[in-house]
Design an enzyme around this catalytic site. Structure first.
Site, PDB file in Angstrom:
ATOM      1  N   ASP A 204       5.206 -10.607 -14.994  1.00  0.00           N
ATOM      2  CA  ASP A 204       4.842 -10.016 -14.054  1.00  0.00           C
ATOM      3  C   ASP A 204       5.708  -8.727 -13.630  1.00  0.00           C
ATOM      4  OD1 ASP A 204       2.757 -11.578 -13.480  1.00  0.00           O
ATOM      5  OD2 ASP A 204       3.927 -12.720 -11.980  1.00  0.00           O
TER       6      ASP A 204
ATOM      7  N   LYS B 157       0.813  -4.977 -14.396  1.00  0.00           N
ATOM      8  CA  LYS B 157       0.389  -3.760 -13.849  1.00  0.00           C
ATOM      9  C   LYS B 157      -1.014  -3.928 -12.931  1.00  0.00           C
ATOM     10  CE  LYS B 157       1.660  -1.131 -18.063  1.00  0.00           C
ATOM     11  NZ  LYS B 157       1.296  -1.845 -19.209  1.00  0.00           N
TER      12      LYS B 157
ATOM     13  N   MET C 121       3.595 -10.522   1.238  1.00  0.00           N
ATOM     14  CA  MET C 121       2.522  -9.448   1.206  1.00  0.00           C
ATOM     15  C   MET C 121       1.960  -8.913   2.579  1.00  0.00           C
ATOM     16  SD  MET C 121       0.484 -11.309  -1.770  1.00  0.00           S
ATOM     17  CE  MET C 121       0.847 -12.979  -1.495  1.00  0.00           C
TER      18      MET C 121
HETATM   19  N1  SAH Z   1       5.959 -16.125  -6.209  1.00  0.00           N
HETATM   20  C1  SAH Z   1       6.644 -14.902  -5.469  1.00  0.00           C
HETATM   21  C2  SAH Z   1       5.835 -14.401  -4.406  1.00  0.00           C
HETATM   22  C3  SAH Z   1       4.905 -13.626  -5.152  1.00  0.00           C
HETATM   23  S1  SAH Z   1       3.854 -12.818  -4.128  1.00  0.00           S
HETATM   24  C4  SAH Z   1       7.828 -15.850  -4.642  1.00  0.00           C
HETATM   25  O1  SAH Z   1       7.874 -17.082  -4.834  1.00  0.00           O
HETATM   26  O2  SAH Z   1       8.934 -15.132  -4.101  1.00  0.00           O
HETATM   27  C5  SAH Z   1       4.398 -11.364  -3.918  1.00  0.00           C
HETATM   28  C6  SAH Z   1       5.129 -11.063  -2.521  1.00  0.00           C
HETATM   29  O3  SAH Z   1       6.097 -11.651  -2.706  1.00  0.00           O
HETATM   30  C7  SAH Z   1       5.223  -9.505  -2.125  1.00  0.00           C
HETATM   31  O4  SAH Z   1       4.415  -8.924  -1.699  1.00  0.00           O
HETATM   32  C8  SAH Z   1       6.562  -9.755  -1.224  1.00  0.00           C
HETATM   33  O5  SAH Z   1       5.906 -10.090  -0.040  1.00  0.00           O
HETATM   34  C9  SAH Z   1       7.165 -11.062  -1.698  1.00  0.00           C
HETATM   35  N2  SAH Z   1       8.538 -10.790  -2.359  1.00  0.00           N
HETATM   36  C10 SAH Z   1       8.478 -10.834  -3.648  1.00  0.00           C
HETATM   37  N3  SAH Z   1       9.709 -10.520  -4.138  1.00  0.00           N
HETATM   38  C11 SAH Z   1      10.347 -10.355  -3.027  1.00  0.00           C
HETATM   39  C12 SAH Z   1      11.767  -9.531  -2.693  1.00  0.00           C
HETATM   40  N4  SAH Z   1      12.577  -9.607  -3.860  1.00  0.00           N
HETATM   41  N5  SAH Z   1      12.001  -9.308  -1.373  1.00  0.00           N
HETATM   42  C13 SAH Z   1      11.181  -9.557  -0.646  1.00  0.00           C
HETATM   43  N6  SAH Z   1       9.773 -10.026  -0.614  1.00  0.00           N
HETATM   44  C14 SAH Z   1       9.495 -10.323  -1.920  1.00  0.00           C
END
Ligand code: SAH
Length: 252
Positions: free
Chosen positions: A35, A56, A164
């Protein structure tokens, strides 16, 4: 050889946030479907594998999901060890359900290796525990993106963490106040949690829209309620890097 797909949580930031098990399984891969939010440095764990970018734009809609499902099935059936590398934890807003269903329909065995989700990385970066003894007994992880496109926010837990939501902070602040959260509820916003250039800011709920410019264009989580409260007499952060910006917009 039995067809097999291994879902691995890459963690939310730098490559060293993957689990040891995740790194060991990654090293077995013939093919890695990864991803957008996964650290390119993770390639060092599986230099032998074919790395396919499925993060992407265009892969996010349902047609894109069907393509990913088809790629998983095809490579697994060819006998490859297929790793599906997902940001954070695969079980949190990671479309794991669809992909497990697709593989299940084709009788392909799967394993899921958990990862550090963004909410946990943000709590670590800001040293704000998500649960608090006696006062923070529940945590809700919510997405600001729904299929219908409208943001839904309620008051379901002592701490609410929104994923998100970065582009909708003003609406989120309104919806949370409509749901009963007081205007001075503490809110912590962290973008790129777990990366060296992470940023965090703290607000009252009514001031949350101010955070939009600071975190624009960066993956962001928004923690609301008990889990956003600073710890009394918190020690100084002993983080090894110096890029962290702590911005306070809370009125004194
Ligand atoms: N599976 C991922 C979430 C995927 S959805 C998890 O467990 O973290 C994607 C969202 O995750 C982004 O829009 C943001 O809200 C959050 N996110 C992912 N990486 C992040 C990071 N390093 N810092 C802050 N928010 C993050």
């Amino acid at each position: 050889m039995t067809a097999k797909v291994i879902f691995i949580g890459a963690g939310p930031g730098s490559a060293d946030l993957i689990t040891l098990r995740g790194a060991q399984r990654l090293a077995l891969a013939d093919v890695v479907l990864f991803d957008a939010l996964t650290d390119p440095a993770l390639r060092a764990f599986a230099p032998q594998a074919r790395w396919i970018d499925v993060g992407k734009r265009g892969f996010c809609d349902s047609a894109g999901q069907a393509t990913i499902d088809a790629l998983l099935v095809r490579h697994a059936r060819e006998g490859s060890v297929v790793v599906r590398l997902k940001g954070g934890d695969p079980s949190v807003f990671g479309r794991l359900e669809e992909e497990l269903e697709a593989l299940g329909r084709h009788g392909i065995a799967c394993e899921v290796v958990p990862g550090v989700t963004a909410a946990a990385a943000a709590a670590a970066d800001t040293q704000r525990p998500l649960t608090r003894r006696g006062s923070g007994r529940s945590v809700a992880l919510s997405t600001a993106m729904t299929r219908e496109g409208d943001l839904v926010a309620g008051q379901r837990a002592d701490t609410e963490v929104f994923y998100m939501a970065g582009k909708q902070l003003a609406k989120l602040a309104r919806r949370l106040q409509d749901a009963g959260w007081p205007a001075d509820t503490p809110v912590s916003v962290v973008s790129r949690a777990g990366w060296p250039d992470r940023m965090s800011s703290e607000h009252r709920l009514a001031d949350l829209p101010c955070a939009a410019v600071l975190h624009a264009g960066r993956p962001t989580v928004v923690t609301v309620g008990m889990g956003a409260m600073p710890v009394a007499h918190a020690p100084q952060s002993a983080s090894l890097d110096h890029h962290q910006a702590l911005v306070q917009t809370r009125a004194s």
